[in-house]
Design a protein around this motif. Structure first.
Motif, short mmCIF file in Angstrom:
data_model
loop_
_atom_site.label_atom_id
_atom_site.label_comp_id
_atom_site.label_asym_id
_atom_site.label_seq_id
_atom_site.Cartn_x
_atom_site.Cartn_y
_atom_site.Cartn_z
N TYR A 138 0.82 -1.29 -0.18
CA TYR A 138 -0.27 0.08 -0.07
C TYR A 138 0.83 1.52 0.05
CZ TYR A 138 -3.37 3.52 2.02
OH TYR A 138 -4.23 4.64 2.13
N LEU A 139 0.04 2.31 -0.56
CA LEU A 139 1.06 3.77 -1.01
C LEU A 139 0.63 4.34 -0.77
CD1 LEU A 139 2.72 3.69 -4.35
CD2 LEU A 139 3.65 2.47 -2.23
N GLU A 140 -0.87 4.76 -0.86
CA GLU A 140 -2.02 5.69 -0.60
C GLU A 140 -2.98 5.13 -1.73
OE1 GLU A 140 -0.24 9.22 -2.03
OE2 GLU A 140 0.17 8.68 -4.35
N ASP A 141 -4.18 6.70 -0.75
CA ASP A 141 -5.19 6.49 -1.50
C ASP A 141 -5.12 7.56 -2.65
OD1 ASP A 141 -6.83 4.02 0.33
OD2 ASP A 141 -6.96 5.94 1.10
N ALA A 142 -5.77 7.08 -3.96
CA ALA A 142 -6.24 7.74 -5.12
C ALA A 142 -7.61 8.08 -5.39
CB ALA A 142 -5.98 7.02 -6.20
N LEU A 143 -8.03 9.43 -5.73
CA LEU A 143 -9.84 9.61 -6.45
C LEU A 143 -10.25 8.73 -7.41
CD1 LEU A 143 -10.23 13.04 -4.75
CD2 LEU A 143 -10.77 10.77 -3.36
N VAL A 144 -11.05 8.40 -7.82
CA VAL A 144 -11.98 7.22 -8.47
C VAL A 144 -12.87 7.83 -8.49
CG1 VAL A 144 -9.46 5.64 -8.26
CG2 VAL A 144 -11.89 4.80 -7.11
N ASP A 145 -13.41 7.13 -9.23
CA ASP A 145 -15.36 6.82 -9.92
C ASP A 145 -16.15 5.81 -9.47
OD1 ASP A 145 -17.77 5.83 -11.70
OD2 ASP A 145 -17.21 7.80 -11.14
N ASP A 146 -16.91 6.53 -8.87
CA ASP A 146 -18.00 5.98 -7.85
C ASP A 146 -17.84 4.70 -8.36
OD1 ASP A 146 -17.93 7.30 -5.48
OD2 ASP A 146 -20.08 8.22 -6.31
N THR A 147 -17.93 4.07 -9.54
CA THR A 147 -18.43 2.80 -10.14
C THR A 147 -17.05 1.84 -10.47
OG1 THR A 147 -18.46 3.53 -12.37
CG2 THR A 147 -20.24 3.23 -10.93
N PHE A 148 -15.80 2.41 -10.14
CA PHE A 148 -14.30 1.46 -10.79
C PHE A 148 -14.34 0.55 -9.75
CE2 PHE A 148 -10.22 1.47 -9.07
CZ PHE A 148 -9.54 0.59 -10.07
N SER A 149 -14.29 -0.32 -10.13
CA SER A 149 -13.77 -2.22 -9.40
C SER A 149 -12.56 -2.71 -10.01
CB SER A 149 -14.75 -2.63 -9.80
OG SER A 149 -14.88 -3.00 -10.91
N GLY A 150 -12.02 -3.67 -10.08
CA GLY A 150 -10.90 -3.92 -10.08
C GLY A 150 -9.47 -3.84 -9.91
N ILE A 151 -8.62 -4.04 -11.59
CA ILE A 151 -7.12 -3.30 -11.10
C ILE A 151 -6.77 -3.09 -12.21
CG2 ILE A 151 -4.78 -4.47 -10.35
CD1 ILE A 151 -6.07 -5.92 -8.48
#
Length: 194
Positions: free
Chosen positions: A13-26
């Protein structure tokens, strides 16, 4: 928007990133191997004249890490995303989908009378991909109780007790000297009376 964990290429783990609410997977994120402003490239045209090529030169990109759409399991000291387990899970899901598609195609090819029940897609349970990134020795080192640093109130209280003990000792010395003085005065009086 939601926060998704970013991990390095080892899964730590490095940090958190802001993504769209529907984001899933890698998904991977990249870094340029040669950072900076794009270069303007001079090229020689067939007639020997030079032309300024305004298109930037592309550089090789390297995968720096991944943005993970699976929340971090609480309680881990140093979360680590198991990339190998993720790859194995994705392969198992893909194999199950291929198997289902093949079975469904065969089922559809049969006449309606001989079909029987429609095949079902096998559900692959998702394992817990987040694991502990620290060894048990490192965790033990982190969780070992440290001697408590006295806070300001404790320090002041200890100083007050020390001062009170000093004052009590001075009072006792005062009383002893007072008793000595009384004894001396009584001797003087008795000498004067003789």
């Amino acid at each position: 928007m939601k926060a998704a964990p970013k991990v390095n290429t080892e899964g730590l783990y490095l940090e958190d990133a802001l993504v769209d609410d529907t984001f899933s997977g890698i998904v991977p994120f990249y870094s340029d191997s040669k950072p900076g402003k794009p270069e303007v490239v001079l090229t020689i045209i067939g007639d020997g004249t030079q032309s300024d090529d305004e298109s930037p030169r592309e550089y090789e990109t390297n995968i720096t890490g991944y943005i993970v759409g699976i929340p971090v399991t609480p309680g881990l000291f140093r979360p680590c995303f198991d990339l190998a387990a993720w790859s194995a899970y994705r392969a198992a899901v893909s194999e199950a989908q291929d198997s289902y598609q093949e079975a469904f195609s065969k089922w559809q090819a049969l006449s309606e009378v001989g079909r029987g029940e429609m095949p079902a897609l096998e559900s692959i349970p998702m394992p817990d991909f987040w694991i502990e990134g620290l060894t048990s020795e490192e965790i033990e080192e982190l969780t070992r109780s440290q001697p408590a640093e006295p806070n300001e109130l404790d320090r002041i209280g200890a100083e007050m007790v020390t001062r009170e003990l000093e004052a009590l000792e001075l009072r006792q010395q005062n009383e002893a000297q007072g008793a000595q003085n009384v004894g001396l005065e009584l001797r003087l009086l008795s000498l004067e009376n003789n």
